[in-house]
Design a protein around this motif. Structure first.
Motif, PDB file in Angstrom:
ATOM      1  N   GLN A  69      69.515  79.063 -64.218  1.00  0.00           N
ATOM      2  CA  GLN A  69      69.914  78.197 -65.338  1.00  0.00           C
ATOM      3  C   GLN A  69      69.456  76.764 -65.107  1.00  0.00           C
ATOM      4  OE1 GLN A  69      71.249  79.160 -68.218  1.00  0.00           O
ATOM      5  NE2 GLN A  69      71.427  81.287 -67.590  1.00  0.00           N
TER       6      GLN A  69
ATOM      7  N   GLN B 171      66.660  74.583 -67.312  1.00  0.00           N
ATOM      8  CA  GLN B 171      66.906  73.264 -67.891  1.00  0.00           C
ATOM      9  C   GLN B 171      65.810  72.278 -67.491  1.00  0.00           C
ATOM     10  OE1 GLN B 171      70.859  72.194 -66.657  1.00  0.00           O
ATOM     11  NE2 GLN B 171      71.824  73.397 -68.265  1.00  0.00           N
TER      12      GLN B 171
ATOM     13  N   PRO C 125      61.932  73.869 -69.363  1.00  0.00           N
ATOM     14  CA  PRO C 125      62.089  74.640 -70.604  1.00  0.00           C
ATOM     15  C   PRO C 125      60.770  75.210 -71.110  1.00  0.00           C
ATOM     16  CG  PRO C 125      62.317  72.286 -71.032  1.00  0.00           C
ATOM     17  CD  PRO C 125      62.270  72.463 -69.532  1.00  0.00           C
TER      18      PRO C 125
END
Length: 108
Positions: A93, A97, A100
């Motif tokens: 995750q 971030q 992207p």
């Protein structure tokens, strides 16, 4: 003295007695962590590479063998429920971030 993070009550009568106390927040966190969602296998390796990380570096930080990371990235196996799966999920995750473009390029 009660430690809200650990759910442990520490006796203050001069002893080191430790008595577990039910901590519903910690219990819910444990349930969520056990089923930590993972990003699709198609982005796992590309995200790692975009961050300039090797499978060995990821493995060392997660406390697993590099072969495990390779198998997780290929989809041959999934990390078992627990702290390592949670840590791997958080890593993915966080990398998503920061990078992207990897996710976007895989959707087109």
């Amino acid at each position: 003295m009660h430690d809200h993070n650990s759910g442990i009550f520490r006796g203050s009568a001069g002893g080191e007695e430790v008595t577990p106390v039910h901590n519903p927040v910690a219990s819910v966190d444990a349930l969520l962590d056990a089923h930590a969602p993972l990003l699709p296998t198609s982005v796992r390796g590309p995200l790692r590479r975009a961050a300039g990380l090797t499978q060995r570096q990821v493995a060392d930080k997660l406390g697993v063998q590099p072969l495990s990371v390779k198998r997780w990235e290929s989809g041959a196996v999934e990390p078992r429920a627990g702290l390592k799966r949670t840590a791997y999920s958080r890593l993915l995750q966080g990398l998503a971030q920061r990078h992207p473009e990897v996710i976007i390029s895989r959707q087109s």
